[in-house]
Motif scaffolding. Structure first.
Motif, PDB file in Angstrom:
ATOM      1  N   CYS A 167     -14.407  -1.125  -2.762  1.00 43.48           N
ATOM      2  CA  CYS A 167     -15.228  -2.123  -2.020  1.00 43.48           C
ATOM      3  C   CYS A 167     -14.879  -2.224  -0.360  1.00 43.48           C
ATOM      4  O   CYS A 167     -15.629  -2.960   0.169  1.00 43.48           O
ATOM      5  CB  CYS A 167     -14.760  -3.409  -2.642  1.00 43.48           C
ATOM      6  SG  CYS A 167     -15.095  -3.594  -4.325  1.00 43.48           S
ATOM      7  N   SER A 168     -14.089  -1.074  -0.036  1.00 44.98           N
ATOM      8  CA  SER A 168     -13.867  -1.241   1.451  1.00 44.98           C
ATOM      9  C   SER A 168     -14.732  -0.109   1.825  1.00 44.98           C
ATOM     10  O   SER A 168     -14.851   0.123   3.377  1.00 44.98           O
ATOM     11  CB  SER A 168     -12.512  -1.092   1.758  1.00 44.98           C
ATOM     12  OG  SER A 168     -11.710  -1.879   1.564  1.00 44.98           O
TER      13      SER A 168
ATOM     14  N   ASN B 216       0.925  -1.163  -0.003  1.00 48.34           N
ATOM     15  CA  ASN B 216      -0.028  -0.008  -0.022  1.00 48.34           C
ATOM     16  C   ASN B 216       0.859   1.344   0.077  1.00 48.34           C
ATOM     17  O   ASN B 216       0.607   1.867  -0.727  1.00 48.34           O
ATOM     18  CB  ASN B 216      -1.024  -0.016   1.407  1.00 48.34           C
ATOM     19  CG  ASN B 216      -1.731  -1.202   1.269  1.00 48.34           C
ATOM     20  OD1 ASN B 216      -1.923  -1.836   0.275  1.00 48.34           O
ATOM     21  ND2 ASN B 216      -2.364  -1.760   2.369  1.00 48.34           N
TER      22      ASN B 216
ATOM     23  N   LYS C  48     -17.914   1.534   3.365  1.00 46.55           N
ATOM     24  CA  LYS C  48     -19.122   1.123   3.650  1.00 46.55           C
ATOM     25  C   LYS C  48     -20.119   2.318   3.931  1.00 46.55           C
ATOM     26  O   LYS C  48     -21.382   2.301   4.445  1.00 46.55           O
ATOM     27  CB  LYS C  48     -19.155   0.314   5.183  1.00 46.55           C
ATOM     28  CG  LYS C  48     -18.198  -1.016   5.257  1.00 46.55           C
ATOM     29  CD  LYS C  48     -18.253  -1.610   6.242  1.00 46.55           C
ATOM     30  CE  LYS C  48     -17.620  -3.141   5.963  1.00 46.55           C
ATOM     31  NZ  LYS C  48     -17.328  -3.861   7.118  1.00 46.55           N
TER      32      LYS C  48
ATOM     33  N   GLU D 163      -9.360  -0.254  -3.658  1.00 50.48           N
ATOM     34  CA  GLU D 163      -9.984  -1.429  -2.864  1.00 50.48           C
ATOM     35  C   GLU D 163      -9.584  -1.098  -1.368  1.00 50.48           C
ATOM     36  O   GLU D 163     -10.298  -1.644  -0.723  1.00 50.48           O
ATOM     37  CB  GLU D 163      -9.372  -2.702  -3.360  1.00 50.48           C
ATOM     38  CG  GLU D 163      -8.074  -2.901  -3.177  1.00 50.48           C
ATOM     39  CD  GLU D 163      -7.735  -4.560  -3.782  1.00 50.48           C
ATOM     40  OE1 GLU D 163      -6.853  -5.108  -3.026  1.00 50.48           O
ATOM     41  OE2 GLU D 163      -8.505  -5.002  -4.537  1.00 50.48           O
ATOM     42  N   ASN D 164      -8.461  -0.616  -1.096  1.00 51.40           N
ATOM     43  CA  ASN D 164      -8.193  -0.495   0.502  1.00 51.40           C
ATOM     44  C   ASN D 164      -8.621   0.808   1.137  1.00 51.40           C
ATOM     45  O   ASN D 164      -8.367   1.114   2.077  1.00 51.40           O
ATOM     46  CB  ASN D 164      -6.397  -0.474   0.415  1.00 51.40           C
ATOM     47  CG  ASN D 164      -6.135  -1.647   0.096  1.00 51.40           C
ATOM     48  OD1 ASN D 164      -6.768  -2.931   0.353  1.00 51.40           O
ATOM     49  ND2 ASN D 164      -5.016  -1.967  -0.609  1.00 51.40           N
ATOM     50  N   CYS D 165      -9.245   1.776   0.308  1.00 52.11           N
ATOM     51  CA  CYS D 165      -9.706   3.191   0.821  1.00 52.11           C
ATOM     52  C   CYS D 165     -11.046   2.614   1.551  1.00 52.11           C
ATOM     53  O   CYS D 165     -12.030   2.432   0.820  1.00 52.11           O
ATOM     54  CB  CYS D 165      -9.948   3.978  -0.440  1.00 52.11           C
ATOM     55  SG  CYS D 165      -8.299   4.643  -1.068  1.00 52.11           S
ATOM     56  N   GLU D 166     -11.018   3.019   2.846  1.00 50.87           N
ATOM     57  CA  GLU D 166     -12.151   3.191   3.586  1.00 50.87           C
ATOM     58  C   GLU D 166     -13.182   4.075   3.754  1.00 50.87           C
ATOM     59  O   GLU D 166     -14.444   4.196   3.957  1.00 50.87           O
ATOM     60  CB  GLU D 166     -11.944   2.585   5.021  1.00 50.87           C
ATOM     61  CG  GLU D 166     -11.135   1.090   5.104  1.00 50.87           C
ATOM     62  CD  GLU D 166     -10.658   0.543   6.450  1.00 50.87           C
ATOM     63  OE1 GLU D 166     -10.962   1.532   7.373  1.00 50.87           O
ATOM     64  OE2 GLU D 166     -10.218  -0.443   6.503  1.00 50.87           O
TER      65      GLU D 166
ATOM     66  N   GLU E  81     -20.191  -2.958  -0.760  1.00 53.86           N
ATOM     67  CA  GLU E  81     -20.173  -2.695   0.627  1.00 53.86           C
ATOM     68  C   GLU E  81     -20.892  -1.411   1.206  1.00 53.86           C
ATOM     69  O   GLU E  81     -20.946  -1.361   2.225  1.00 53.86           O
ATOM     70  CB  GLU E  81     -18.786  -2.931   1.430  1.00 53.86           C
ATOM     71  CG  GLU E  81     -18.247  -4.300   0.903  1.00 53.86           C
ATOM     72  CD  GLU E  81     -19.146  -5.552   1.415  1.00 53.86           C
ATOM     73  OE1 GLU E  81     -19.670  -5.418   2.626  1.00 53.86           O
ATOM     74  OE2 GLU E  81     -19.108  -6.582   0.744  1.00 53.86           O
TER      75      GLU E  81
ATOM     76  N   LYS F  70      -4.184   3.413   0.997  1.00 52.78           N
ATOM     77  CA  LYS F  70      -5.264   3.588   2.035  1.00 52.78           C
ATOM     78  C   LYS F  70      -5.903   4.926   1.776  1.00 52.78           C
ATOM     79  O   LYS F  70      -7.058   4.974   2.381  1.00 52.78           O
ATOM     80  CB  LYS F  70      -4.802   3.288   3.576  1.00 52.78           C
ATOM     81  CG  LYS F  70      -4.404   2.025   3.859  1.00 52.78           C
ATOM     82  CD  LYS F  70      -4.092   1.525   5.133  1.00 52.78           C
ATOM     83  CE  LYS F  70      -3.836   0.185   5.448  1.00 52.78           C
ATOM     84  NZ  LYS F  70      -3.288   0.059   6.997  1.00 52.78           N
TER      85      LYS F  70
END
Length: 871
Positions: A744-745, A672, A747, A721-724, A788, A699
């Motif tokens: 996809c991370s 990352n 929510k 994909e790792n970004c929340e 998600e 991230k």
């Protein structure tokens, strides 16, 4: 949910042969065209002398566009229509009214009138009427044009019904599909510009369309009453000339646009006399009005009024004289650009950028000093558009013209002016063409199903443009020997295009390019897109005049020739989708004229000779680069390469794509931190307008330089994909288009995306009357494949005492494949600017919430004009 399959702005075209010209009387008078051509040649010679000797035009006599003049608007803009009130009301009555004594069966309405009367415009007005859109489940629009080719018309109807490209290859299969699709549907089918009166061609359509619900209707526009009768019209609406008052109002609306009131009053009487010469024809009034809009003085207006061209024998009752006047007023270079447009068939969707490329290849866009040819092309296109030579514009989200068409009468006039130098024709089966008229210089061939490559050596030696369009069909016999012969004989070619196979969803038939392509020394534009080519010959690098090479979606192409650095005049290398390319040759760094490099592939090693592969930092020498994509950034092993690139110093760069994927087959997982550091070093210049970041593993996707992009208009974040959390994009002051997908991370979307803090931060600094705006200029928002994502709630309505305004200009909102998203914040419902709201595939919870008449939030969105709920 009722929806429009194809609205009139996006007509499905039927391209047909253009061997016949509508000016029957002019065909008997070739001397007129010859005279015009001789005059043009003299004007061109004068223009050349002016350039050589640096003559300066006298300002009082020069023709120039008035500053701030609006471009031509869509024909379906009701405010731009004058008259036709009775005809419109009559048509709406026929479309909307149903009574118990209405005849059973298919109801066919025909609009009849001569060319340039506004038949298509009247049909478009009706189709865009709110009551009409509510009444019919689908509104289908098909351009038929002079030849009623059954297969093509059936295919166009199927595509309008389904909303996507049809792969059916047999006429009976298409007819069956139409029969089944219209069952249980109340539809309105518009068949625009029908000429052919052969009932046997129409009969199978009539029988299958009768399977629709009672109340379904067909609307036909035609110049011939016999066609209306043949089709079994139950109602005929004949449209006549506008009254003098209506014609004058239409002329004034265009000619006096943005002109000072005193100036309008001074020119009003002359304008009235000019408008009367248009004889009630809307097209003539529009063309002449557009011409007069550029005329400043009373003397110029009188010169047009007293022009001898009004006395040209009446063809279509005045259209010709209007076109001649407007054409005669064009600069000589723009005249050449207009006449070249005759290469396209009638009803053809002309892409603006492609047209400018073709003009450039022919040398029509000469520039002085540091002016870009592309800018000159935009200027010439704007002149022709403002004079109404183009119409039916398709525009992007930021209101830029992308496509246009030519009115049939304008197209006929263009053919007349070009005197057979520009030609489009259609062939199918074994009907190959053995020879061409020696006058033909520019040829567009529409190749039908099962046709072999049609060009023989006879008649192609002096040809300068050859465009082979077989994108609508799936089979074409084409081999290397045929191409070798073509290259051997067609040495004058400046344009060679093998069509766009993107629409056919498969690769084209070309597998190799013969080595003797080097004979095409004058070639400036070569389009090999969507072909099965595995390798380009090194002799292609001898085409020193080449300006544009399009190899887009040649997904089998393994490498580019090592000598590509010889192509020093190359301005565009379009290689989007060449996913099999392993590396970029070192010569790329020597293409210092490049404006567009679709995709630069970072080499991953893998046995590739380091002396062959171009390094990322070599892009630094491409100072004129405006559009650039960099793929496989995951292969970068030394982030110092990105730093040495000094991307922020490439001041001309306006569009940038950064993809952090690795070479296929490399299973090594990236860190990352590597992507985050690399992204920081890839800082673009502050004037960047479009940015895409994809396949990113960091991230956070909000590098320190993001806020410096004060001119950024479009942003795509894809597969991060790792970004929340979504970054504070609401701070970007100029952002107009935002697309977020495959994150996809994520929510939850909260106030962090707005870039506005909750009200316990800095509340004392906000006055009671202030308003804080997040996403101040955003017009288009697309959220897709956020698997998600569950909640979208900002949790704040105020920042201290300041009200928060969120996306005040949003006009288009789309959600796709967000299965867990439950609801949307109220600001989406409350905005008055929202024109399109789409909930697509795999958004079950949202679809249920907003379902028409049933969903708990349906009442919050029912006011939005264009709704698509569900796939």
């Amino acid at each position: 949910m009722k929806q429009n399959g194809h609205c009139p702005q996006e007509q499905v075209c039927s391209c047909s042969p253009t061997s016949s010209i509508g000016f029957e009387k002019i065909i008997l008078r070739p001397d007129i065209a010859v005279k015009i051509k001789e005059i043009n040649e003299k004007l061109d010679a004068i223009a050349t002398q002016k350039y050589i000797f640096k003559f300066v035009e006298n300002g009082s006599n020069s023709t120039r566009e008035r500053p701030g003049r609006a471009q031509s608007t869509s024909l379906i803009d009701e405010e731009e229509i004058c008259g036709r009130v009775d005809e419109k009301n009559e048509l709406l009555s026929k479309l909307l009214c149903e009574s118990s004594d209405s005849p059973k069966g298919l109801h066919i309405i025909s609009i009849i009138g001569m060319g340039g009367m506004g038949k298509t415009t009247l049909a478009q007005l009706a189709c865009n009427h709110e009551e009409v859109k509510r009444k019919f489940d689908k509104i289908l629009w098909v351009c038929v044009s002079e030849t009623f080719e059954e297969f093509r018309v059936a295919k166009a109807i199927v595509e309008a019904l389904d909303g996507h490209e049809s792969r059916l290859g047999e006429f009976q299969s298409l007819i069956k599909h139409i029969y089944e699709s219209v069952a249980g549907m109340c539809f309105l089918l518009v068949l625009d510009d029908v000429w052919d009166g052969n009932y046997t061609k129409w009969e199978p359509f009539f029988h299958c369309l009768k399977n629709g619900l009672h109340g379904s209707k067909i609307l036909v526009t035609t110049r011939k009453k016999s066609v209306a009768s043949m089709m079994g019209s139950t109602n005929i609406i004949s449209i006549k000339e506008l009254t003098e008052e209506e014609c004058r109002l239409l002329f004034n609306k265009i000619a006096f646009s943005d002109r000072p009131i005193k100036e309008c009053e001074k020119l009003e009487q002359i304008g009235r006399k000019i408008a009367n010469k248009c004889k009630g024809l809307p097209l003539a009034a529009k063309i002449i009005g557009s011409l007069m809009r550029s005329k400043e003085t009373e003397e110029e207006w009188r010169r047009i009024l007293n022009s001898g061209l009004w006395k040209v024998e009446e063809i279509e009752k005045g259209i010709l004289s209007s076109l001649l006047l407007s054409y005669n007023d064009l600069p000589s270079k723009v005249k050449k650009c207009f006449s070249y447009c005759a290469i396209f068939p009638k009803d053809y969707n002309i892409e603006k950028d492609r047209l400018i490329t073709l003009w450039m290849a022919q040398g029509y866009l000469d520039t002085e000093h540091d002016e870009e040819m592309e800018s000159k092309g935009e200027e010439y296109f704007g002149i022709l558009a403002s004079r109404s030579f183009f119409q039916e514009f398709t525009k992007s989200y930021d209101n830029c013209i992308m496509q246009c068409k030519m009115h049939d009468m304008v197209h006929d006039f263009g053919q007349f002016i070009s005197q057979n130098e520009c030609l489009s024709m259609e062939i199918s089966g074994l009907n190959a063409i053995n020879s061409f008229d020696e006058k033909v210089r520019h040829l567009l061939l529409i190749v039908g199903n099962g046709a072999s490559f049609p060009v023989s050596t006879c008649g192609v030696k002096r040809m300068r443009s050859l465009i082979i369009d077989y994108s609508r069909y799936f089979h074409l016999y084409l081999n290397g020997k045929i191409l070798e012969r073509l290259f051997r004989e067609s040495t004058s070619l400046r344009v060679l295009e093998f069509g766009d196979w993107a629409r056919s969803l498969q690769l084209g038939p070309l597998t190799r390019i013969p080595r003797n392509i080097e004979r095409l020394v004058h070639l400036r534009y070569l389009n090999l897109s969507n072909q099965s080519i595995r390798k380009l010959p090194d002799t292609l690098c001898e085409l020193y005049n080449l300006q544009k090479l399009d190899i887009s979606c040649c997904c089998k192409l393994k490498e580019l020739p090592q000598g590509i650095g010889k192509l020093i005049n190359m301005r565009y290398l379009l290689n989007y989708g060449t996913i099999s390319l392993r590396y970029m040759p070192v010569g790329i760094g020597r293409l210092t004229s490049l404006r567009t490099l679709d995709e630069f592939y970072v080499s991953g090693g893998g046995g590739i000779d380091g002396r062959k592969a171009c390094r990322l930092e070599s892009l630094r020498s491409l100072e004129l680069l405006q559009v650039c994509g960099i793929r496989r950034l995951g292969n970068v092993t030394d982030v110092g390469e990105a730093k040495r690139l000094e991307l922020d110093k490439m001041k001309n760069l306006s569009c940038l794509k950064l993809l952090f994927n690795k070479e296929e087959g490399d299973g090594q997982r990236r860190k990352n931190e590597d992507d985050q550091l690399l992204l920081e070093f890839l800082q673009p210049p502050p004037n960047l307008r479009k940015l895409l970041i994809g396949s990113y593993r960091g991230k956070t996707v909000f590098p320190p330089w993001m806020m410096s992009l004060t001119n950024l208009r479009s942003l795509d974040l894809d597969d991060c994909e790792n970004c929340e959390k979504l970054p504070p994009l609401g701070k970007l002051p100029s952002l107009e288009k935002l697309s977020i997908s495959f994150m996809c991370s994520v929510k939850r979307v909260d106030n962090e995306i707005l870039g506005i803090e909750s009200d316990h931060h800095d509340s004392s600094s906000c006055s009671s009357s202030s308003v804080t705006i997040a996403f101040p200029k955003l017009k288009s928002l697309t959220i897709s494949w956020m698997l998600e994502l569950e909640d979208w709630d900002y949790g704040i309505a105020k920042r201290g005492n300041a009200f928060i305004s969120i996306m005040p200009r949003l006009s288009s909102l789309t959600f796709d494949s967000c299965p867990k998203l439950k609801a949307l914040p109220d600001h989406f419902h409350q905005t008055t600017t929202l024109k399109e709201f789409n909930i697509g595939w795999n958004c079950g919870l949202l679809e249920k919430r907003y379902r028409k008449g049933e969903g708990e939030d349906w009442h919050k969105i029912s006011h939005i004009p264009n709704l698509e709920i569900g796939p």
